[in-house]
Design a protein around this motif. Structure first.
Motif, PDB file in Angstrom:
ATOM      1  N   LEU A   1       0.834  -1.202   0.000  1.00  0.00           N
ATOM      2  CA  LEU A   1       0.000   0.000   0.000  1.00  0.00           C
ATOM      3  C   LEU A   1       0.870   1.255   0.000  1.00  0.00           C
ATOM      4  N   GLY A   2       1.962   1.213   0.743  1.00  0.00           N
ATOM      5  CA  GLY A   2       2.890   2.341   0.756  1.00  0.00           C
ATOM      6  C   GLY A   2       3.502   2.576  -0.615  1.00  0.00           C
ATOM      7  N   GLN A   3       3.818   1.495  -1.320  1.00  0.00           N
ATOM      8  CA  GLN A   3       4.351   1.648  -2.672  1.00  0.00           C
ATOM      9  C   GLN A   3       3.298   2.224  -3.616  1.00  0.00           C
ATOM     10  N   ALA A   4       2.052   1.827  -3.447  1.00  0.00           N
ATOM     11  CA  ALA A   4       0.998   2.401  -4.290  1.00  0.00           C
ATOM     12  C   ALA A   4       0.962   3.915  -4.114  1.00  0.00           C
TER      13      ALA A   4
ATOM     14  N   GLY B   1       3.448   5.759  -2.977  1.00  0.00           N
ATOM     15  CA  GLY B   1       4.724   6.308  -3.408  1.00  0.00           C
ATOM     16  C   GLY B   1       4.822   6.457  -4.915  1.00  0.00           C
ATOM     17  N   PHE B   2       4.405   5.431  -5.655  1.00  0.00           N
ATOM     18  CA  PHE B   2       4.451   5.525  -7.110  1.00  0.00           C
ATOM     19  C   PHE B   2       3.441   6.542  -7.629  1.00  0.00           C
ATOM     20  N   GLN B   3       2.291   6.661  -6.962  1.00  0.00           N
ATOM     21  CA  GLN B   3       1.326   7.675  -7.380  1.00  0.00           C
ATOM     22  C   GLN B   3       1.884   9.072  -7.147  1.00  0.00           C
ATOM     23  N   ARG B   4       2.553   9.261  -6.023  1.00  0.00           N
ATOM     24  CA  ARG B   4       3.177  10.553  -5.728  1.00  0.00           C
ATOM     25  C   ARG B   4       4.214  10.889  -6.801  1.00  0.00           C
ATOM     26  N   ALA B   5       5.008   9.892  -7.189  1.00  0.00           N
ATOM     27  CA  ALA B   5       6.018  10.119  -8.220  1.00  0.00           C
ATOM     28  C   ALA B   5       5.360  10.417  -9.569  1.00  0.00           C
ATOM     29  N   LEU B   6       4.251   9.732  -9.870  1.00  0.00           N
ATOM     30  CA  LEU B   6       3.541   9.999 -11.119  1.00  0.00           C
ATOM     31  C   LEU B   6       2.958  11.412 -11.113  1.00  0.00           C
ATOM     32  N   ASP B   7       2.433  11.824  -9.974  1.00  0.00           N
ATOM     33  CA  ASP B   7       1.937  13.201  -9.844  1.00  0.00           C
ATOM     34  C   ASP B   7       3.058  14.195 -10.142  1.00  0.00           C
ATOM     35  N   ASN B   8       4.237  13.931  -9.585  1.00  0.00           N
ATOM     36  CA  ASN B   8       5.372  14.841  -9.787  1.00  0.00           C
ATOM     37  C   ASN B   8       5.821  14.845 -11.246  1.00  0.00           C
ATOM     38  N   PHE B   9       5.809  13.670 -11.871  1.00  0.00           N
ATOM     39  CA  PHE B   9       6.157  13.579 -13.292  1.00  0.00           C
ATOM     40  C   PHE B   9       5.186  14.396 -14.145  1.00  0.00           C
ATOM     41  N   ALA B  10       3.889  14.237 -13.883  1.00  0.00           N
ATOM     42  CA  ALA B  10       2.872  14.947 -14.674  1.00  0.00           C
ATOM     43  C   ALA B  10       2.987  16.454 -14.484  1.00  0.00           C
ATOM     44  N   ALA B  11       3.210  16.881 -13.240  1.00  0.00           N
ATOM     45  CA  ALA B  11       3.348  18.310 -12.965  1.00  0.00           C
ATOM     46  C   ALA B  11       4.595  18.870 -13.646  1.00  0.00           C
ATOM     47  N   ASP B  12       5.668  18.097 -13.650  1.00  0.00           N
ATOM     48  CA  ASP B  12       6.911  18.546 -14.271  1.00  0.00           C
ATOM     49  C   ASP B  12       6.730  18.703 -15.780  1.00  0.00           C
ATOM     50  N   CYS B  13       6.091  17.718 -16.411  1.00  0.00           N
ATOM     51  CA  CYS B  13       5.914  17.769 -17.865  1.00  0.00           C
ATOM     52  C   CYS B  13       5.096  18.983 -18.279  1.00  0.00           C
ATOM     53  N   THR B  14       4.031  19.258 -17.563  1.00  0.00           N
ATOM     54  CA  THR B  14       3.117  20.339 -17.958  1.00  0.00           C
ATOM     55  C   THR B  14       3.570  21.711 -17.468  1.00  0.00           C
TER      56      THR B  14
ATOM     57  N   GLY C   1      -2.815   0.953  -7.886  1.00  0.00           N
ATOM     58  CA  GLY C   1      -3.474   0.315  -6.755  1.00  0.00           C
ATOM     59  C   GLY C   1      -3.803  -1.147  -6.982  1.00  0.00           C
ATOM     60  N   ASP C   2      -4.545  -1.453  -8.052  1.00  0.00           N
ATOM     61  CA  ASP C   2      -4.905  -2.849  -8.335  1.00  0.00           C
ATOM     62  C   ASP C   2      -3.661  -3.704  -8.528  1.00  0.00           C
ATOM     63  N   PHE C   3      -2.708  -3.185  -9.269  1.00  0.00           N
ATOM     64  CA  PHE C   3      -1.474  -3.903  -9.589  1.00  0.00           C
ATOM     65  C   PHE C   3      -0.770  -4.351  -8.312  1.00  0.00           C
ATOM     66  N   LEU C   4      -0.645  -3.427  -7.340  1.00  0.00           N
ATOM     67  CA  LEU C   4       0.082  -3.741  -6.121  1.00  0.00           C
ATOM     68  C   LEU C   4      -0.763  -4.531  -5.134  1.00  0.00           C
TER      69      LEU C   4
END
Length: 515
Positions: free
Chosen positions: A265-268, A270-283, A414-417
């Protein structure tokens, strides 16, 4: 499906090798009364890595006559029977480049996983540790069950291709049955092919190997640099041998207070947080982001892509197609380092145009698959070590009850993990505990480095590691950055703090923040 390995360097090494396309066991079954602490290692030029280690060429020398040497250390197969059969633990080293009179000893690295080969990873990143080499021999190893150290073997390459292509997020009863059956088949193959080793690949076993290694290398204290899962291994070592801890650094810290479910659950999150940061950086860049107009648009399009791939995979790397599972795995892999965010952007652009090559290359690197279709044993070792360590065994019914919580943490991962919690179901060996014991009263200070943007070992774990190590042992340092780990980001503040401790014994002020 196993959850993403908690490793940085090994994963990024494989990724770099695979993305360039866009642009044997050594055991010794001896027995007797020999004193293993008195054994002398026979250091020789390192051979090319075996398939289990990931393949490739022999390691290139470092500056200042930095020749890599390899040796095999004998260790008990069963630490409860130390006079019984032995196995071989494969080591690699490069000697100190500095004045011998200032040499501290050996600095032992573990780069994570569990299941990553230190013998292949240390040379790949060795030039980043040149300053540390001025006072240490740099040493790493393949932990038991990994690479050339009695590798755990499960399915063959063809079976692994199918295993990693399967639908790992079932939507109905038939898909759930297929996933459960596939997991049982994989686990049964591990038992059939590696029955003798499965009971003896726990983190506690590896920690005991490290203390034997310390003695064989001639060091009074264990000087240690653990990254990702290597922090858990280091914590277990400190618990077992607090008086033997020298200067130690834990970077990208596993939360030692969590069980397997809490870790997933922590990894879910963590990876979502990183994806949020990636999306914010790109845009946020001056030029247009090619994969979305806003950060939310980027994430919505990714979610739609994965949903579409669930029913209709696209062209990947012939003859394989990019499935939902492979795409999710590839996205997760790219989030391990900000250096690979451009590859994620490229992979998503391609996927929206119907081509899944880059995302599949990223997924392959996570799973230890080389361009020639051969797999290292990282997946087999990862599952085997996790299942030897983790006591809980989860059922499909339990996972389904937990899906809303995991989806709330991440609609992408979430489902994946959540379904990854089935990895140890019907495993041949019972797990040791709910979570590791890392209490290390009496240990020398251990520098604990947490990265606020870490996807695989979320930042919160660093403070919990400090608390679990005990008063006066853990010293927390925060890096406000992205990616998995801090030292290899080359942030000067982090490297100065780590180098100051390892080289000069200067303990940073607790609570130091680097950005």
């Amino acid at each position: 499906m196993p959850k993403p390995p908690r490793t940085r360097a090994a994963a990024l090494t494989a990724t770099a090798l695979l993305l360039s396309a866009l642009l044997a066991g050594c055991g010794d079954d001896g027995s007797g009364d020999e004193d293993l602490t008195a054994q002398e290692l026979s250091w020789k030029d390192c051979p090319a890595p075996s398939q289990a280690q990931g393949g490739g060429g022999s390691p290139s020398p470092l500056p200042d006559d930095g020749t890599w040497q390899c040796a095999t250390m004998k260790a008990p197969r069963d630490w409860d029977d130390p006079k019984g059969d032995t196995i071989g633990i494969e080591l690699i080293r490069v000697k100190s480049s500095g004045d011998e009179s200032r040499r501290i000893g050996s600095l032992i690295f573990n780069f994570g996983g569990p299941g990553g080969s230190g013998v292949t990873t240390l040379p790949a990143f060795g030039d980043g540790y040149e300053k540390l080499r001025t006072r240490y021999d740099l040493v790493s190893f393949d932990p038991r069950g990994v690479g050339r150290s009695e590798p755990v073997l499960c399915a063959n390459d063809q079976r692994l291709d199918a295993y990693f292509q399967q639908d790992s997020t079932p939507d109905d009863g038939a898909e759930r049955t297929e996933l459960v059956d596939s997991t049982k088949e994989f686990n049964a193959a591990c038992e059939k092919n590696s029955e003798e080793m499965l009971p003896h690949v726990s983190t506690t076993d590896a920690a005991r190997d490290m203390d034997l290694m310390r003695q064989v290398l001639g060091d009074d204290k264990l000087h240690y640099f653990g990254i990702s899962y290597g922090t858990e291994l280091g914590g277990v070592y400190a618990h077992l041998f607090p008086g033997n801890v020298g200067r130690a650094v834990f970077d990208a810290v596993v939360d030692p207070t969590q069980n397997a479910e809490q870790g997933a659950l922590g990894q879910a999150r963590g990876f979502q947080r990183a994806l949020d940061n990636f999306a914010a950086d790109c845009t946020s860049k001056v030029e247009d982001c090619p994969i979305g107009d806003t950060a939310q648009d980027v994430k919505d399009r990714i979610a739609k892509l994965l949903k579409d791939l669930d029913s209709k995979p696209i062209e990947g790397i012939f003859p394989r197609q990019l499935t939902q599972s492979a795409a999710t795995n590839g996205i997760a892999q790219a989030l391990y380092s900000k250096e690979f965010w451009p590859y994620l952007t490229q992979g998503l652009e391609e996927a929206y145009d119907g081509t899944g090559r880059t995302l599949m290359l990223l997924s392959d690197s996570m799973n230890g698959r080389s361009e020639n279709g051969e797999y290292s044993n990282i997946a087999a070792a990862n599952i085997s070590i996790n299942c030897a360590d983790d006591k809980p065994r989860y059922t499909p019914e339990y996972v389904e009850r937990k899906l809303p919580e995991f989806r709330s943490a991440s609609n992408v991962f979430g489902d994946f993990l959540a379904w990854s919690m089935l990895s140890c179901t019907d495993w041949a060996v019972a797990g040791a505990a709910d979570h590791p014991d890392v209490g290390a009263a009496g240990s020398a200070p251990i520098l604990v480095v947490g990265n606020t943007g870490d996807p695989a070992t979320p930042y919160e774990g660093a403070r919990r590691m400090v608390q679990a190590l005990g008063k006066g042992v853990g010293v927390e340092l925060t890096y406000r950055g992205q990616g998995h780990g801090a030292y290899d980001s080359k942030n000067k503040c982090v490297q100065d703090a780590v180098n100051g401790y390892l080289l000069d014994g200067k303990v940073p002020t607790a609570g130091t923040v680097c950005s």
